[in-house]
Design a protein around this motif. Structure first.
Motif, mmCIF file in Angstrom:
data_model
loop_
_atom_site.group_PDB
_atom_site.id
_atom_site.type_symbol
_atom_site.label_atom_id
_atom_site.label_comp_id
_atom_site.label_asym_id
_atom_site.label_seq_id
_atom_site.Cartn_x
_atom_site.Cartn_y
_atom_site.Cartn_z
ATOM 1 N N ASN A 1 34.523 47.016 51.777
ATOM 2 C CA ASN A 1 33.361 46.522 52.518
ATOM 3 C C ASN A 1 32.188 46.201 51.586
ATOM 4 O O ASN A 1 31.487 45.199 51.780
ATOM 5 N N ALA A 2 31.994 47.014 50.578
ATOM 6 C CA ALA A 2 30.931 46.749 49.600
ATOM 7 C C ALA A 2 31.285 45.524 48.751
ATOM 8 O O ALA A 2 30.401 44.721 48.410
ATOM 9 N N PHE A 3 32.562 45.356 48.422
ATOM 10 C CA PHE A 3 33.041 44.196 47.660
ATOM 11 C C PHE A 3 32.740 42.911 48.424
ATOM 12 O O PHE A 3 32.198 41.954 47.875
ATOM 13 N N VAL A 4 33.062 42.890 49.697
ATOM 14 C CA VAL A 4 32.837 41.714 50.546
ATOM 15 C C VAL A 4 31.350 41.352 50.591
ATOM 16 O O VAL A 4 30.990 40.175 50.635
ATOM 17 N N LYS A 5 30.473 42.351 50.548
ATOM 18 C CA LYS A 5 29.026 42.127 50.653
ATOM 19 C C LYS A 5 28.338 41.932 49.300
ATOM 20 O O LYS A 5 27.146 41.614 49.256
ATOM 21 N N ALA A 6 29.079 42.113 48.206
ATOM 22 C CA ALA A 6 28.468 42.071 46.875
ATOM 23 C C ALA A 6 27.874 40.701 46.550
ATOM 24 O O ALA A 6 28.435 39.666 46.920
ATOM 25 N N ASP A 7 26.748 40.715 45.858
ATOM 26 C CA ASP A 7 26.134 39.466 45.403
ATOM 27 C C ASP A 7 26.986 38.792 44.335
ATOM 28 O O ASP A 7 27.065 37.575 44.270
ATOM 29 N N SER A 8 27.624 39.593 43.492
ATOM 30 C CA SER A 8 28.502 39.077 42.440
ATOM 31 C C SER A 8 29.865 39.757 42.551
ATOM 32 O O SER A 8 29.998 40.946 42.270
ATOM 33 N N LEU A 9 30.873 38.992 42.970
ATOM 34 C CA LEU A 9 32.216 39.560 43.109
ATOM 35 C C LEU A 9 32.763 40.014 41.762
ATOM 36 O O LEU A 9 33.384 41.069 41.652
ATOM 37 N N GLY A 10 32.548 39.215 40.726
ATOM 38 C CA GLY A 10 33.050 39.558 39.398
ATOM 39 C C GLY A 10 32.438 40.837 38.865
ATOM 40 O O GLY A 10 33.129 41.705 38.324
ATOM 41 N N ARG A 11 31.130 40.967 39.010
ATOM 42 C CA ARG A 11 30.458 42.181 38.544
ATOM 43 C C ARG A 11 30.947 43.398 39.323
ATOM 44 O O ARG A 11 31.205 44.452 38.747
ATOM 45 N N PHE A 12 31.072 43.250 40.646
ATOM 46 C CA PHE A 12 31.544 44.363 41.459
ATOM 47 C C PHE A 12 32.969 44.739 41.067
ATOM 48 O O PHE A 12 33.287 45.916 40.883
ATOM 49 N N ASN B 1 34.544 44.256 38.205
ATOM 50 C CA ASN B 1 34.579 44.886 36.879
ATOM 51 C C ASN B 1 34.000 46.295 36.880
ATOM 52 O O ASN B 1 34.445 47.148 36.113
ATOM 53 N N THR B 2 33.050 46.560 37.743
ATOM 54 C CA THR B 2 32.397 47.868 37.783
ATOM 55 C C THR B 2 33.129 48.889 38.651
ATOM 56 O O THR B 2 33.256 50.050 38.265
ATOM 57 N N TYR B 3 33.622 48.463 39.809
ATOM 58 C CA TYR B 3 34.123 49.423 40.797
ATOM 59 C C TYR B 3 35.624 49.366 41.082
ATOM 60 O O TYR B 3 36.156 50.296 41.679
ATOM 61 N N ILE B 4 36.312 48.290 40.697
ATOM 62 C CA ILE B 4 37.740 48.180 41.027
ATOM 63 C C ILE B 4 38.612 48.203 39.772
ATOM 64 O O ILE B 4 39.524 49.023 39.667
ATOM 65 N N LYS B 5 38.334 47.328 38.831
ATOM 66 C CA LYS B 5 39.138 47.235 37.612
ATOM 67 C C LYS B 5 39.154 48.569 36.875
ATOM 68 O O LYS B 5 38.107 49.141 36.580
ATOM 69 N N GLY B 6 40.327 49.085 36.634
ATOM 70 C CA GLY B 6 40.476 50.344 35.920
ATOM 71 C C GLY B 6 40.276 51.588 36.769
ATOM 72 O O GLY B 6 40.583 52.685 36.344
ATOM 73 N N ALA B 7 39.760 51.420 37.990
ATOM 74 C CA ALA B 7 39.495 52.578 38.855
ATOM 75 C C ALA B 7 40.671 52.897 39.768
ATOM 76 O O ALA B 7 40.774 54.014 40.272
ATOM 77 N N TYR B 8 41.552 51.921 39.981
ATOM 78 C CA TYR B 8 42.690 52.091 40.892
ATOM 79 C C TYR B 8 43.957 51.604 40.206
ATOM 80 O O TYR B 8 43.916 50.642 39.437
ATOM 81 N N PRO B 9 45.088 52.243 40.491
ATOM 82 C CA PRO B 9 46.348 51.760 39.915
ATOM 83 C C PRO B 9 46.603 50.334 40.395
ATOM 84 O O PRO B 9 46.290 49.989 41.538
#
Length: 90
Positions: free
Chosen positions: A52-63, A65-73
């Protein structure tokens, strides 16, 4: 892969240069980084709050790289697995 789409994000509509599209099935996020590729990456066990935060993010790429990439298998998957699930969702 058993992927049942419940939510879709169009990266182009949000002006993203990194993410073409993303799909959520309530547990996993499938991301297509290149519209000309048939490869998707599936990130597993992503909470709804993150989606839900990803969908609302101003920058999908920044979100991403910060919250998804490397945080989940993650794993690569086929275009066909995700696209067929999306067609069933429409």
């Amino acid at each position: 892969m058993d992927f049942k789409v419940i939510s879709v994000l169009d990266g182009a509509e949000k002006g993203s240069s990194l993410i073409d599209s993303a799909y959520y099935d309530g547990t996993n996020v499938a991301i297509d980084f290149d519209a000309n590729s048939e490869d998707y990456y599936v990130y597993k066990n992503v909470p709804a709050e993150i989606w839900n935060a990803f969908v609302k993010a101003d920058s999908l790429g920044r979100f991403y790289n910060t919250y998804i990439k490397g945080a989940y298998p993650s794993e690569a998957t086929s275009f066909y697995d995700i696209e067929f699930a999306y067609r069933d969702w429409e």
